[in-house]
Design a protein around this motif. Structure first.
Motif, PDB file in Angstrom:
ATOM      1  N   LYS A 138      -8.050  -3.333  47.497  1.00  0.00           N
ATOM      2  CA  LYS A 138      -7.159  -2.219  47.833  1.00  0.00           C
ATOM      3  C   LYS A 138      -5.923  -2.231  46.938  1.00  0.00           C
ATOM      4  CE  LYS A 138      -6.361  -1.394  52.185  1.00  0.00           C
ATOM      5  NZ  LYS A 138      -5.933  -1.721  53.559  1.00  0.00           N
ATOM      6  N   VAL A 139      -5.362  -3.396  46.720  1.00  0.00           N
ATOM      7  CA  VAL A 139      -4.175  -3.496  45.872  1.00  0.00           C
ATOM      8  C   VAL A 139      -4.500  -3.096  44.437  1.00  0.00           C
ATOM      9  CG1 VAL A 139      -2.494  -5.097  44.884  1.00  0.00           C
ATOM     10  CG2 VAL A 139      -3.015  -5.203  47.316  1.00  0.00           C
ATOM     11  N   LYS A 140      -5.667  -3.491  43.938  1.00  0.00           N
ATOM     12  CA  LYS A 140      -6.052  -3.148  42.559  1.00  0.00           C
ATOM     13  C   LYS A 140      -6.081  -1.638  42.355  1.00  0.00           C
ATOM     14  CE  LYS A 140      -8.967  -7.195  41.577  1.00  0.00           C
ATOM     15  NZ  LYS A 140     -10.390  -7.635  41.396  1.00  0.00           N
ATOM     16  N   VAL A 141      -6.672  -0.907  43.304  1.00  0.00           N
ATOM     17  CA  VAL A 141      -6.760   0.536  43.119  1.00  0.00           C
ATOM     18  C   VAL A 141      -5.391   1.191  43.250  1.00  0.00           C
ATOM     19  CG1 VAL A 141      -7.267   1.289  45.496  1.00  0.00           C
ATOM     20  CG2 VAL A 141      -8.264   2.510  43.576  1.00  0.00           C
ATOM     21  N   LEU A 142      -4.533   0.685  44.127  1.00  0.00           N
ATOM     22  CA  LEU A 142      -3.192   1.254  44.268  1.00  0.00           C
ATOM     23  C   LEU A 142      -2.357   1.020  43.017  1.00  0.00           C
ATOM     24  CD1 LEU A 142      -2.328   0.355  47.977  1.00  0.00           C
ATOM     25  CD2 LEU A 142      -3.043   2.561  47.061  1.00  0.00           C
ATOM     26  N   ARG A 143      -2.565  -0.118  42.363  1.00  0.00           N
ATOM     27  CA  ARG A 143      -1.828  -0.400  41.125  1.00  0.00           C
ATOM     28  C   ARG A 143      -2.228   0.530  39.985  1.00  0.00           C
ATOM     29  NH1 ARG A 143      -1.959  -7.017  41.448  1.00  0.00           N
ATOM     30  NH2 ARG A 143       0.019  -7.258  42.578  1.00  0.00           N
TER      31      ARG A 143
END
Length: 515
Positions: free
Chosen positions: A288-293
């Motif tokens: 989830k963090v990867k896509v938000l970044r």
């Protein structure tokens, strides 16, 4: 964790490296006199008790500034518990719920009051057969008192040995990147990330949790889940009522902070993330963090703001006495996010949310690209619609031949409506699922600190623009109470490639009323 699958293909539950709180547990609810606790927290705890999901011999302790006796407290915590037809089984469980629930009044910034609370907790724990004891602290509180409560609980009510401490914190987590970092940093002085459970209740909703299964357990769907097949994605939140006396609170935050930056962005992150390597909480949250970044800050040109005005006998936003005069706070927002990674480059993700609209609805609409022209023209696009609430459903809009002697295509749907398919299933409330997750030590459906940080990076520039920190505040366009939203919305979504279905198609949701 058990990896066995049944013949029906049951998916293993989320992994947890943490101890499940099964015995000797006290759940302390701060803000026990408030609306959130009354309407959500205590009813969720009751349902878990009724279904035998709470720890054995659990005790519940409410804490708030309000002075009230045991009878008043019990009346408050059971006021939103439903007992249709005066079911004696439910009535007996309500009495049991009252018997395990007690109340301690006290201030939130007074260390001595927390010493008093701790002494009360120790009296309860003195009856335990073993030295082991656990405490789950639930902050059903406004963010203005998060820090003093986190500090005082750690300094006065924290079990230092032979036990586990966990703390649940409600949103909002700040107002922008700077305030969120300050709040995060201060809380982390007292509570480790492992002990902290930040609730965004949308992550506990059945259909949001279902996204993992839909995406990664169906090759027919996952094969088309990228920029090669998808034209645009819309995530929509609609409420049919206005601020109704809560305008002072709402005006401070606005619709973007209230809904888009947290709830809808969480849905987007699950929709768009890559496949996690396992069901462990950290593997899921890493993706989830990867896509938000990969999402840059939102720009004003990709944003439409609205504010409802009086119509259909209903007052406008500025007619609410609790709203500041001449406020330009948006009650509707549509904004488009772009994900710069190989899967989603060029696909617009449109987040829309508003109050005082024509219906109550939260849904995801994934519109696919048009078929190759030739033998078919002017044909409706395929759409996958995930209805989060109400009337939970997943339906795929397809084109099929109309019955008869002519060869003509018409839009129809492959429909999984939960009320029809799962006749006797009870869909749990989000708070029930999340409290149980916290008791089990499962962080999968809670917001991690770095996830929160990057979410604020996406939204802070547009929020500062709306708040007028970079110049004059933008003025939202008016839309009538009870409408679909601003009239400019149609052109806004069409700008990003959305094509409305041919006239005449209606998903048969009306038939659900008889179920």
């Amino acid at each position: 964790m058990t990896r066995d699958r049944s013949a029906s293909g049951t998916i293993p539950s989320m992994e947890s490296t943490h101890e499940v709180l099964k015995d000797n547990t006290i759940i302390i609810v701060f803000g026990a006199s408030g609306d959130l606790a009354k309407k959500k927290t205590f009813p969720a705890l009751f349902t878990l008790l009724r279904q035998d999901f709470l720890p054995r011999d659990v005790k519940i302790v409410g804490y708030a500034r309000t002075k009230m006796d045991k009878e008043e407290f019990h009346k408050r915590i059971t006021s939103y518990i439903k007992n249709p037809n005066d079911d004696p089984e439910i009535a007996a469980k309500i009495e049991k719920f009252k018997s395990i629930s007690t109340y301690v009044p006290g201030d939130y910034d007074d260390g001595a009051a927390f010493d008093n609370l701790n002494q009360y907790l120790e009296e309860i724990e003195s009856s335990y057969q073993s030295k082991e004891r656990h405490r789950l602290f639930y902050l059903a509180l406004p963010p203005s008192v998060f820090i003093p409560v986190c500090k005082n609980v750690k300094e006065h009510c924290y079990i230092k040995k032979n036990g586990i401490n966990r703390i649940i914190i409600e949103k909002p987590f700040g107002k922008d990147l700077e305030s969120a970092r300050e709040l995060l940093g201060t809380v982390k002085k007292y509570w480790s990330e492992d002990e902290t459970f930040r609730i965004d209740h949308y992550l506990g909703k059945e259909m949001v949790k279902n996204l993992l299964v839909l995406r990664f357990a169906n090759i027919a769907l996952s094969a088309a889940w990228d920029k090669n097949s998808v034209s645009n994605v819309q995530i929509t939140f609609k409420e049919p009522f206005g601020t109704e006396g809560r305008g002072g609170y709402f005006d401070e935050f606005g619709i973007i902070r209230d809904v888009l930056q947290n709830h809808l962005l969480q849905v987007l992150s699950v929709l768009a993330m890559e496949r996690p390597v396992s069901f462990s909480a950290e593997d899921i949250r890493d993706e989830k963090v990867k896509v938000l970044r990969a999402i840059p800050p939102i720009e004003p040109k990709d944003t439409l703001l609205g504010q409802y005005v009086s119509a259909n006998g209903k007052p406008g936003y500025l007619d609410d006495d609790t709203v500041p005069r001449n406020s330009v706070c948006p009650t509707y927002a549509a904004t488009t996010l772009w994900i710069h990674n190989p899967r989603w480059e060029g696909v617009p993700f449109i987040l829309k949310a508003g109050k005082a609209l024509n219906e109550a609805k939260v849904e995801v609409r994934i519109q696919f690209k048009e078929v190759t022209q030739g033998i078919f023209s002017d044909i409706s696009r395929n759409e996958l619609v995930i209805r989060i609430q109400p009337s939970e459903a997943v339906y795929l809009k397809i084109n099929a031949k109309t019955p008869g002697l002519q060869t003509r295509a018409m839009p129809t749907e492959m429909d999984l409506t939960y009320k029809r398919r799962f006749l006797h299933a009870k869909i749990p409330e989000a708070y029930e699922a999340l409290i149980l997750d916290a008791l089990n030590g499962d962080h999968s459906n809670f917001v991690r600190h770095d996830e929160l940080d990057v979410a604020w990076k996406i939204f802070t520039p547009i929020l500062h623009w709306i708040d007028g920190l970079n110049g004059q505040r933008p003025r939202p366009v008016p839309y009538p109470y009870g409408s679909r939203g601003p009239k400019e919305l149609e052109a806004f979504v069409e700008k990003y490639g959305f094509k409305r279905a041919n006239a005449g198609y209606v998903w048969p949701i009306a038939s659900l009323a008889s179920l």
